[in-house]
Write an enzyme that holds these catalytic residues in place. Structure first.
Site, PDB file in Angstrom:
ATOM      1  N   HIS A  72       1.611  -1.371  -0.096  1.00 10.96           N
ATOM      2  CA  HIS A  72      -0.404  -0.038   0.361  1.00 10.96           C
ATOM      3  C   HIS A  72       0.950   1.456  -0.571  1.00 10.96           C
ATOM      4  O   HIS A  72       1.898   1.728   1.103  1.00 10.96           O
ATOM      5  CB  HIS A  72      -1.304  -0.507   1.541  1.00 10.96           C
ATOM      6  CG  HIS A  72      -1.915  -0.922   1.200  1.00 10.96           C
ATOM      7  ND1 HIS A  72      -3.166  -0.790   2.207  1.00 10.96           N
ATOM      8  CD2 HIS A  72      -2.408  -1.848   0.548  1.00 10.96           C
ATOM      9  CE1 HIS A  72      -3.854  -1.674   1.868  1.00 10.96           C
ATOM     10  NE2 HIS A  72      -3.379  -2.723   0.518  1.00 10.96           N
ATOM     11  N   TYR A 201      -9.719   5.591   6.511  1.00  8.77           N
ATOM     12  CA  TYR A 201     -10.196   6.077   8.106  1.00  8.77           C
ATOM     13  C   TYR A 201     -10.858   7.443   7.818  1.00  8.77           C
ATOM     14  O   TYR A 201     -10.913   8.713   7.291  1.00  8.77           O
ATOM     15  CB  TYR A 201      -8.406   7.120   8.753  1.00  8.77           C
ATOM     16  CG  TYR A 201      -7.709   5.508   9.206  1.00  8.77           C
ATOM     17  CD1 TYR A 201      -7.077   4.920  10.338  1.00  8.77           C
ATOM     18  CD2 TYR A 201      -6.320   5.021   7.945  1.00  8.77           C
ATOM     19  CE1 TYR A 201      -6.281   3.830  10.520  1.00  8.77           C
ATOM     20  CE2 TYR A 201      -5.539   3.880   8.323  1.00  8.77           C
ATOM     21  CZ  TYR A 201      -5.261   3.738   9.499  1.00  8.77           C
ATOM     22  OH  TYR A 201      -4.894   2.589  10.378  1.00  8.77           O
ATOM     23  N   PRO A 293      -5.044   0.840  18.511  1.00 12.77           N
ATOM     24  CA  PRO A 293      -4.456   0.695  17.234  1.00 12.77           C
ATOM     25  C   PRO A 293      -5.383   1.532  15.892  1.00 12.77           C
ATOM     26  O   PRO A 293      -4.183   1.167  14.776  1.00 12.77           O
ATOM     27  CB  PRO A 293      -5.337  -0.476  16.972  1.00 12.77           C
ATOM     28  CG  PRO A 293      -6.609  -0.145  17.990  1.00 12.77           C
ATOM     29  CD  PRO A 293      -6.152   0.552  18.615  1.00 12.77           C
ATOM     30  N   LYS A 297       1.060   0.297  14.465  1.00 11.51           N
ATOM     31  CA  LYS A 297       1.959   0.523  15.462  1.00 11.51           C
ATOM     32  C   LYS A 297       2.434   0.148  16.318  1.00 11.51           C
ATOM     33  O   LYS A 297       3.845  -0.631  16.776  1.00 11.51           O
ATOM     34  CB  LYS A 297       2.304   2.605  16.359  1.00 11.51           C
ATOM     35  CG  LYS A 297       2.539   3.726  15.202  1.00 11.51           C
ATOM     36  CD  LYS A 297       3.475   3.376  14.381  1.00 11.51           C
ATOM     37  CE  LYS A 297       3.038   3.872  13.075  1.00 11.51           C
ATOM     38  NZ  LYS A 297       3.591   3.764  11.980  1.00 11.51           N
ATOM     39  N   TYR A 385       3.212   7.191   9.563  1.00 12.10           N
ATOM     40  CA  TYR A 385       2.308   6.235   9.717  1.00 12.10           C
ATOM     41  C   TYR A 385       2.944   5.205   9.166  1.00 12.10           C
ATOM     42  O   TYR A 385       3.439   3.692   9.397  1.00 12.10           O
ATOM     43  CB  TYR A 385       1.374   6.282   8.480  1.00 12.10           C
ATOM     44  CG  TYR A 385       0.325   5.364   8.255  1.00 12.10           C
ATOM     45  CD1 TYR A 385      -0.785   5.291   8.857  1.00 12.10           C
ATOM     46  CD2 TYR A 385       0.034   4.198   7.624  1.00 12.10           C
ATOM     47  CE1 TYR A 385      -1.722   4.328   9.318  1.00 12.10           C
ATOM     48  CE2 TYR A 385      -0.571   2.898   7.610  1.00 12.10           C
ATOM     49  CZ  TYR A 385      -1.884   3.113   8.802  1.00 12.10           C
ATOM     50  OH  TYR A 385      -2.705   2.388   8.362  1.00 12.10           O
TER      51      TYR A 385
END
Length: 391
Positions: A72, A201, A293, A297, A385
């Protein structure tokens, strides 16, 4: 029996450490309290940072990951019925993430360990870790009905938040920092192809939602729910309807529905123990720190811990210098607190606190709009991220 490094816990952190130590010529033993089937079925994280993938490849555990993992290059943020994509490689100098379930990482590492690695004992219930302040700490465990003792030069606790290794630290040695959140996640697995190419998200007045995946044919989705919620409170149809509402965006995007095969509720908390070492006992992964979550991480922090630790043991083995071992806790905690902050930021920006005011909600939307319109803000999110380089 005596060994250089005794590893408590056969999850991804303990198994990766064992593989890295083997490559460095450092002998070790892994003790896992559960049986192999249970260890290979524990549902956990699914996002791997660039550094984690690099480490798995370096120890020979990257073949199936490279074949089956989903690469991704970004994520999608949804808010105020808008969508915005964060492109990782263009903002991070080429770094990206992989979707590859922790269960698959564990299967790969176990297979390698049993084939040509250090001893790995399943159903070895560690009862105590003693003598952290001595030069030969001892792991006492039960295996095949027999009480056994393993003396070590060093012990590494990779046995999680509820593990035994943490108890080797005397009272008053550690400081605890923690935060609990006023909401949980309801997670489902569904036998339906993902409705997106990359993770979504979603910020919504109704609460947070996340669309992830486990494979091209299996979707993993999450809903923010009140603390204390039970899976039985959420029939399948209610879950899909709520996901539809929270992912709503202007345009013709549609959420595909399918049979729900698993359902669970995950509490949200942040937790850090300092220091991560006492005497000759070290903690790694969830034994030392927990993150919500939202920032993906947890597994990656655990991998970073053991990569740092493996380098330190390699230095000791090659040169006799313990300088990297002595710096282990401080080195890892700098990364841990950066990840804690990022995970807190993602969590509080995207979730609807039951007590928040309309003013608070507008601040959240303002922050998301800044990420969507400012390359600097987008780069900050992307760098955290995709994972900061280990150096």
């Amino acid at each position: 029996m005596h060994i250089t490094v005794g590893i408590v816990g056969g999850g991804p952190a303990g198994l990766l450490l064992a593989r890295l130590l083997r490559r460095a010529g450092v002998d070790c033993v892994v003790l896992e309290s559960r049986d192999r089937a249970y260890a290979e079925q524990r549902q956990r994280a699914g996002i791997l940072e660039q550094s984690t993938v690099d480490a798995l490849r370096s120890c020979g555990a990257g073949e199936r990951l490279d074949r089956e993992g989903l690469v991704h290059d970004g994520i999608e943020l949804r808010f105020d019925r808008r969508s915005h994509r964060i492109d990782f490689p263009s903002l991070t100098g080429g770094r990206r993430v992989w979707v590859y379930a922790q269960t698959e990482v564990v299967k790969d590492l176990i297979a390698l360990q049993l084939e040509d690695g250090a001893p790995l004992f399943f159903e070895a219930e560690v009862r105590a870790v003693e003598g952290a302040d001595t030069d030969r700490p001892t792991i006492r465990y039960l295996h095949r009905g027999r009480e056994q003792a393993l003396t070590c030069d060093y012990v590494v606790g990779c046995d999680g938040f509820h593990g035994v290794a943490r108890s080797a630290f005397p009272d008053g040695v550690q400081r605890v920092y923690e935060r609990t959140y006023p909401y949980s996640w309801l997670g489902i697995l569904a036998d339906v192809a993902p409705s997106c190419d990359e993770l979504i998200y979603a910020h919504s007045p109704r609460g947070f939602a996340l669309h992830s995946m486990r494979s091209p044919f299996v979707s993993r989705l999450y809903l923010q729910v009140p603390n204390g919620a039970e899976p039985a409170d959420w029939p399948d149809e209610r879950i899909w309807d709520e996901l539809d509402a929270r992912f709503a965006v202007d345009g013709d995007w549609r959420l595909a529905r399918g049979p729900v095969t698993a359902k669970s509720v995950l509490p949200m908390r942040s937790h850090v123990l300092e220091p991560m070492r006492h005497g000759r006992v070290f903690l790694a992964g969830d034994a030392a720190h927990i993150v919500p979550p939202t920032g993906a991480k947890g597994l990656n922090l655990a991998a970073a811990d053991v990569i740092v630790l493996a380098r330190a043991f390699a230095r000791l083995h090659e040169s006799g210098s313990a300088d990297l071992l002595d710096a282990y806790s401080d080195t890892c905690l700098r990364r841990v607190w950066r990840a804690e902050h990022f995970s807190y930021f993602m969590t509080t920006t995207l979730h609807a606190d039951p007590e928040q005011s309309p003013f608070d909600s507008r601040l959240q939307l303002s922050q998301l709009d800044r990420i969507a319109t400012s390359p600097h803000a987008a780069a900050e999110l992307a760098e955290n991220y995709a994972g900061l380089p280990l150096g």
